[in-house]
Design a protein around this motif. Structure first.
Motif, short mmCIF file in Angstrom:
data_model
loop_
_atom_site.label_atom_id
_atom_site.label_comp_id
_atom_site.label_asym_id
_atom_site.label_seq_id
_atom_site.Cartn_x
_atom_site.Cartn_y
_atom_site.Cartn_z
N UNK A 1 0.82 -1.00 -0.07
CA UNK A 1 0.06 -0.05 -0.01
C UNK A 1 0.89 1.11 -0.01
N UNK A 2 0.81 2.26 -1.00
CA UNK A 2 1.42 3.46 -0.70
C UNK A 2 0.57 4.71 -0.71
N UNK A 3 0.89 5.25 0.59
CA UNK A 3 0.22 6.67 0.78
C UNK A 3 0.97 7.67 0.54
N UNK A 4 0.51 8.61 -0.07
CA UNK A 4 1.56 9.62 -0.47
C UNK A 4 0.94 11.02 0.07
N UNK A 5 1.78 11.86 0.32
CA UNK A 5 1.24 13.13 1.01
C UNK A 5 1.92 14.44 0.58
N UNK A 6 1.31 15.41 0.32
CA UNK A 6 2.19 16.69 -0.09
C UNK A 6 1.30 18.05 0.53
N UNK A 7 1.88 19.13 0.41
CA UNK A 7 1.42 20.23 0.76
C UNK A 7 0.59 20.72 -0.23
N UNK A 8 -0.53 21.47 -0.04
CA UNK A 8 -1.51 21.99 -1.18
C UNK A 8 -1.74 23.58 -0.62
N UNK A 9 -2.18 24.39 -1.71
CA UNK A 9 -2.75 25.48 -1.37
C UNK A 9 -4.21 25.52 -1.99
N UNK A 10 -4.96 26.04 -1.14
CA UNK A 10 -6.34 26.00 -1.73
C UNK A 10 -6.82 27.22 -2.19
N UNK A 11 -7.83 27.38 -2.93
CA UNK A 11 -8.58 28.47 -3.59
C UNK A 11 -9.46 29.23 -2.59
N UNK A 12 -9.85 28.74 -1.33
CA UNK A 12 -10.57 29.24 -0.14
C UNK A 12 -10.02 28.99 0.77
N UNK B 1 -3.80 15.54 1.24
CA UNK B 1 -3.29 16.83 0.89
C UNK B 1 -3.35 17.71 2.30
N UNK B 2 -2.19 18.20 2.65
CA UNK B 2 -2.22 19.21 3.66
C UNK B 2 -2.43 20.74 3.21
N UNK B 3 -3.46 21.39 3.55
CA UNK B 3 -3.59 22.75 3.07
C UNK B 3 -2.88 23.84 3.96
N UNK B 4 -1.63 24.13 3.34
CA UNK B 4 -0.70 25.06 4.35
C UNK B 4 -1.13 26.58 3.97
N UNK B 5 -1.78 26.88 3.02
CA UNK B 5 -2.32 28.16 3.09
C UNK B 5 -3.31 28.48 1.86
N UNK B 6 -3.69 29.49 1.37
CA UNK B 6 -4.63 29.46 0.24
C UNK B 6 -4.34 30.82 -0.45
N UNK B 7 -4.63 30.78 -1.76
CA UNK B 7 -4.27 31.92 -2.69
C UNK B 7 -5.67 32.09 -3.59
N UNK B 8 -6.24 33.15 -3.80
CA UNK B 8 -7.46 33.16 -4.42
C UNK B 8 -7.38 33.16 -6.00
N UNK B 9 -5.89 33.60 -6.56
CA UNK B 9 -5.58 33.33 -7.96
C UNK B 9 -4.29 32.85 -8.16
#
Length: 164
Positions: free
Chosen positions: A77-88, A120-128
């Motif tokens: 089983x492979x579990x992958x994780x990474x930081x992400x930036x959300x739109x909200x 996905x770990x949402x570390x911050x957000x950016x509207x554009x």
């Protein structure tokens, strides 16, 4: 989270579980993955870890890391994780998905998809796409807390792994 853990078929857990932690320690905005890898490495676990603060899985070595994981642990089983930036504004949120992560997708980079599940770990957000304020105002405290929660989640899964 309990639904995710219970959705993993027990046969997957009879092989080593690989946790692929993508990111770099060079930017707070991208250190979620290697921070999780390091915290897991320091805990009592049965995981095969790719990606820590001292040996990160980044754009420079991701394809080699994926190939090595698949070669050495073909039925795992492979579990992958990474930081992400959300739109909200959902900074600090963790989302779990069935299926592979597409690393670099948000930046228009195309790397080999990886994982039976991904977080996905949402570390911050950016509207554009042009709004890059998140690069300078991502808080290490938020990323660190998310990493701690992720490690706790993976330790709950660890409890399901048969003892050999």
């Amino acid at each position: 989270m309990n639904n995710w853990i219970s959705s993993i078929h027990p046969s997957f857990l009879s092989f080593p579980v690989v946790v692929m932690c993508i990111g770099t320690d060079k930017h707070i905005v991208d250190c979620y993955g290697p921070l999780v890898g390091t915290l897991l490495q320091q805990s009592n676990h049965k995981y095969i870890i790719f990606g820590t603060l001292t040996n990160p899985v980044t754009a420079f070595n991701i394809d080699d890391s994926i190939a090595l994981a698949k070669k050495m642990f073909p039925h795992s089983l492979i579990i992958c994780l990474d930081a992400a930036i959300s739109r909200t504004p959902k900074t600090g949120a963790l989302e779990i998905f069935k299926g592979p992560l597409k690393p670099g997708d948000a930046l228009g980079k195309k790397f080999t998809p990886i994982g039976d599940f991904h977080l996905k770990g949402f570390v911050n957000y950016s509207e554009t796409d042009q709004d890059i304020h998140f690069m300078n105002d991502t808080r290490l405290a938020v990323v660190y807390r998310m990493a701690q929660v992720t490690v706790h989640l993976l330790q709950l899964l660890h409890d399901k792994i048969p003892q050999h």
